[in-house]
Motif scaffolding. Structure first.
Motif, PDB file in Angstrom:
ATOM      1  N   PHE A  19      60.270 172.139  78.192  1.00 10.82           N
ATOM      2  CA  PHE A  19      60.971 170.845  78.164  1.00 10.82           C
ATOM      3  C   PHE A  19      61.871 170.706  79.396  1.00 10.82           C
ATOM      4  N   LEU A  20      62.669 171.750  79.660  1.00 11.06           N
ATOM      5  CA  LEU A  20      63.600 171.678  80.801  1.00 11.06           C
ATOM      6  C   LEU A  20      62.839 171.535  82.111  1.00 11.06           C
ATOM      7  N   PHE A  21      61.753 172.288  82.235  1.00 12.16           N
ATOM      8  CA  PHE A  21      60.987 172.207  83.484  1.00 12.16           C
ATOM      9  C   PHE A  21      60.454 170.792  83.712  1.00 12.16           C
ATOM     10  N   TYR A  22      59.838 170.214  82.694  1.00 12.78           N
ATOM     11  CA  TYR A  22      59.262 168.879  82.907  1.00 12.78           C
ATOM     12  C   TYR A  22      60.344 167.806  83.061  1.00 12.78           C
ATOM     13  N   LEU A 120      64.152 157.682  82.909  1.00 14.87           N
ATOM     14  CA  LEU A 120      64.534 158.922  82.217  1.00 14.87           C
ATOM     15  C   LEU A 120      64.197 158.850  80.726  1.00 14.87           C
ATOM     16  N   ASP A 121      64.459 157.712  80.123  1.00 15.79           N
ATOM     17  CA  ASP A 121      64.139 157.539  78.694  1.00 15.79           C
ATOM     18  C   ASP A 121      62.632 157.714  78.474  1.00 15.79           C
ATOM     19  N   GLN A 122      61.857 157.082  79.343  1.00 12.54           N
ATOM     20  CA  GLN A 122      60.396 157.172  79.201  1.00 12.54           C
ATOM     21  C   GLN A 122      59.914 158.609  79.377  1.00 12.54           C
ATOM     22  N   GLN A 123      60.483 159.292  80.384  1.00 13.97           N
ATOM     23  CA  GLN A 123      60.063 160.673  80.637  1.00 13.97           C
ATOM     24  C   GLN A 123      60.323 161.567  79.422  1.00 13.97           C
ATOM     25  N   GLN A 124      61.511 161.391  78.826  1.00 14.18           N
ATOM     26  CA  GLN A 124      61.847 162.240  77.672  1.00 14.18           C
ATOM     27  C   GLN A 124      60.838 162.055  76.547  1.00 14.18           C
ATOM     28  N   VAL A 125      60.488 160.807  76.295  1.00 15.98           N
ATOM     29  CA  VAL A 125      59.545 160.526  75.207  1.00 15.98           C
ATOM     30  C   VAL A 125      58.163 161.078  75.548  1.00 15.98           C
ATOM     31  N   LEU A 126      57.732 160.880  76.788  1.00 18.78           N
ATOM     32  CA  LEU A 126      56.388 161.361  77.171  1.00 18.78           C
ATOM     33  C   LEU A 126      56.307 162.889  77.090  1.00 18.78           C
ATOM     34  N   ILE A 127      57.356 163.541  77.532  1.00 17.39           N
ATOM     35  CA  ILE A 127      57.345 165.016  77.504  1.00 17.39           C
ATOM     36  C   ILE A 127      57.294 165.510  76.060  1.00 17.39           C
ATOM     37  N   LEU A 128      58.177 164.957  75.249  1.00 20.17           N
ATOM     38  CA  LEU A 128      58.238 165.450  73.867  1.00 20.17           C
ATOM     39  C   LEU A 128      56.979 165.088  73.075  1.00 20.17           C
ATOM     40  N   ARG A 129      56.499 163.872  73.233  1.00 18.11           N
ATOM     41  CA  ARG A 129      55.381 163.414  72.403  1.00 18.11           C
ATOM     42  C   ARG A 129      54.031 163.970  72.877  1.00 18.11           C
ATOM     43  N   TYR A 130      53.800 163.953  74.184  1.00 17.67           N
ATOM     44  CA  TYR A 130      52.438 164.265  74.640  1.00 17.67           C
ATOM     45  C   TYR A 130      52.288 165.626  75.303  1.00 17.67           C
ATOM     46  N   ILE A 131      53.372 166.130  75.922  1.00 15.62           N
ATOM     47  CA  ILE A 131      53.233 167.459  76.524  1.00 15.62           C
ATOM     48  C   ILE A 131      53.599 168.506  75.474  1.00 15.62           C
ATOM     49  N   GLN A 132      54.635 168.230  74.700  1.00 12.08           N
ATOM     50  CA  GLN A 132      55.071 169.226  73.717  1.00 12.08           C
ATOM     51  C   GLN A 132      54.584 168.916  72.300  1.00 12.08           C
ATOM     52  N   GLU A 133      53.956 167.788  72.148  1.00 14.93           N
ATOM     53  CA  GLU A 133      53.322 167.404  70.880  1.00 14.93           C
ATOM     54  C   GLU A 133      54.281 167.359  69.691  1.00 14.93           C
ATOM     55  N   PHE A 134      55.476 166.828  69.930  1.00  6.85           N
ATOM     56  CA  PHE A 134      56.416 166.602  68.835  1.00  6.85           C
ATOM     57  C   PHE A 134      55.972 165.350  68.078  1.00  6.85           C
ATOM     58  N   THR A 135      56.320 165.276  66.800  1.00  9.24           N
ATOM     59  CA  THR A 135      56.024 164.062  66.045  1.00  9.24           C
ATOM     60  C   THR A 135      57.038 162.983  66.442  1.00  9.24           C
ATOM     61  N   VAL A 136      56.750 161.760  66.029  1.00  6.84           N
ATOM     62  CA  VAL A 136      57.686 160.667  66.332  1.00  6.84           C
ATOM     63  C   VAL A 136      59.045 160.964  65.699  1.00  6.84           C
TER      64      VAL A 136
END
Lengths: 177, 402
Positions: A19-22, A120-136
């Protein structure tokens, strides 16, 4: 070694570092920030309330640490660029790409570069949802947002990223032709 | 197309941390130990410092309070109020500068007190501190802003020191570092404690020169921010236009991972929050710097001041729960801040904290004056709500001469 650290590291280190890296897109910075995260976590672990999810609690701390860094860093970068406008067009990120990214196909590299240009808001959501596969729901918990805000931001983020990717492709084609 | 974008995102690889678990643990332990040691050291000294500081404060207060007691023989309740207020003064109050509170107002209304005021100008200059809060420095005072972190380096508190204009900047800084006991007041060491500081003036333009004895390459991001902001706020307070960063006499200074420190001083917008030290003193502190949409208007920043700083829990909301802002109106350099009808401040001290936080935040948007409506008070401290209030010079006024 501290038992809490040992367990948290084993269970969550890869997720935290990823997460921190992305977020900061710089391995050296991510390595330093992850230490800051552990300091904050170990200091406040006694006050951690088990009613919340441990993973999302850790990620919220990591997100705050990353944003703190980015706020200062981004302002510095943008100020330098605005002062030296002529550099703007040729400005290239001097941060070396990690070997894991370099080894990827061009289109994956392109998405990595385009991600940087989302808000920044968009990046956080993209990282969590699609790179780290967190649920909504998990994403909403980490970001301390409502579920609907996550969904709206996610929708806009994908749209923005698609447009950025198109621009990237067109620019590359121009270079070839 | 959206699906392809999502699929590409999911193909971004895992990036591995090159540090081993042991290496990280060691680094974390070292940093925690280092910060913990600073805290223990300061606590140990505190036991010796507080009694002497408190004694000093009582002596100073007695000089102010005794004449009032002798001159008001007919009003026992008022002198009792004065005495009880004196009892509740905090240990660091001798370091705070002039404000007027309700006691001051009562003396003005008392004809005996008024006669005395006319003779000596006593009321307007009276030194009265709030129990926990250190009010801001009023305009027209020779001062500079020198910041100190809390003992865990989680927050940075800009303190405004009244200085002697006959002294040079290095002398003024030296005076601050030698006279102000940061530990006793609940603070850690100033990030600029080891730096040589001076000012150069060329064609009327000032440059702050800060020379560090050791390179800053290994500073953590947190430490880098503390050094940067302390320097920036100091430069701003002495009206410097640039900063000349040096390392051991050589030009340039690295701020850890942020890279070379920049010479220019840019205007920044940050909400003012409250910070409470371990010694129960409250100060105004600047939260994280804002950029983008949240930094475009005063009203947005004020809403953050009610919510608190989501990035740093050490900062307390400066607009309390029982108070809401109905509107913010811009009239040239005047901001008219209207609280909702049902807003209630629990004390004058609470109102003082909020109003000064709002005014200092408004100053960052170019406002020079603020009018407050629906405060529930006619007057708080030195501020009368019948007219527009001139914005204070800077937060947390400290006088070293008292």
């Amino acid at each position: 070694m501290n038992e809490t650290f040992d367990r948290l590291y084993n269970d969550y280190h890869a997720t935290l570092f990823q997460f921190l890296f992305y977020m900061v897109k710089n391995r050296a910075v991510a390595e330093e920030l992850v230490q800051e995260v552990y300091i904050k976590v170990l200091r406040s672990y006694h006050s951690y309330e088990e009613r919340s999810n441990e993973k999302t609690w850790l990620l919220t701390i990591a997100r705050n640490v990353a944003i703190d860094y980015l706020r200062t860093h981004n302002r510095r970068s943008s100020r330098w660029l605005s002062k030296f406008e002529f550099n703007k067009q040729n400005a290239k990120d001097a941060t070396p790409l990690p070997e894991e990214i370099v080894m990827q196909k061009e289109e994956v590299q392109a998405i990595y570069h385009s991600l940087k240009n989302c808000t920044l808001d968009q990046q956080q959501v993209l990282i969590l949802r699609y790179i780290q596969e967190f649920t909504v729901n998990e994403t909403a918990e980490v970001l301390e947002w409502s579920v609907s805000k996550v969904k709206t931001t996610q929708h806009r983020a994908i749209k923005a990223l698609r447009e950025l990717l198109d621009d990237h492709t067109k620019t590359n084609l121009k270079g070839v032709l | 197309m959206s699906e392809k974008t999502k699929s590409l995102l999911s193909k971004l690889p895992d990036v591995k941390d090159h540090q081993s678990k042991e290496m990280i643990y060691q680094q974390v332990q070292n940093k925690m130990k280092e910060r913990g040691n600073n805290m223990k050291k300061s606590k140990k000294r505190l036991t010796w410092v507080i009694p002497s500081f408190a004694t000093g404060a009582v002596v100073v207060l007695s000089l102010f309070l005794l004449p009032g007691v002798f001159d008001q023989p007919d009003d026992q309740s008022e002198s009792a109020l004065t005495e009880s207020s004196a009892d509740s003064q905090p240990s660091n109050e001798s370091a705070t500068t002039a404000t007027l509170d309700e006691e001051g107002k009562k003396i003005v209304e008392d004809p005996i007190g008024k006669a005395e005021d006319n003779n000596a100008g006593f009321v307007a200059e009276e030194v009265v501190a709030f129990e926990h809060y250190t009010p801001a420095m009023q305009p027209g005072t020779n001062s500079l802003v020198f910041s100190f972190p809390d003992q865990e380096s989680l927050a940075l508190i800009p303190l405004t020191f009244q200085v002697d204009s006959k002294q040079t900047l290095p002398e003024q800084i030296q005076e601050i570092l030698s006279s102000f006991d940061a530990n006793a007041n609940g603070f850690g060491q100033s990030p600029l404690a080891d730096a040589s500081i001076d000012v150069e003036t060329l064609n009327g333009s000032k440059t702050l020169v800060v020379d560090f004895p050791t390179p800053g390459d290994s500073l953590s991001s947190n430490e880098s921010i503390l050094v940067r902001n302390t320097t920036l706020w100091l430069a701003d307070s002495i009206d410097a236009e640039n900063i000349n960063w040096k390392t051991n006499g050589e030009d340039g200074y690295m701020l850890g991972n942020f890279g070379p420190a920049e010479q220019s001083i840019e205007e920044e917008v940050a909400p003012y929050f409250l910070f409470e030290t371990e010694t129960d003193s409250r100060y105004l502190a600047k939260g994280s710097v804002l950029y983008g949409e949240s930094a475009t208007d005063l009203e947005s920043v004020l809403s953050l001041m009610k919510d608190g700083d989501s990035q740093n829990s050490a900062y307390i909301p400066s607009i309390p729960e029982g108070v809401s802002i109905d509107s913010v109106e811009k009239r040239d350099d005047l901001a008219v801040v209207t609280f909702t009808e049902d807003s209630t401040f629990t004390s004058e001290e609470e109102a003082m904290e909020t109003l000064e936080a709002i005014m200092l935040t408004a100053a960052q948007f170019g406002y020079n004056k603020v009018s407050f409506l629906n405060t529930g008070f006619e007057k708080v401290g030195p501020y009368s709500f019948y007219e527009a209030i001139e914005i204070p010079q800077s937060p947390n006024a400290i006088s070293l001469s008292e």
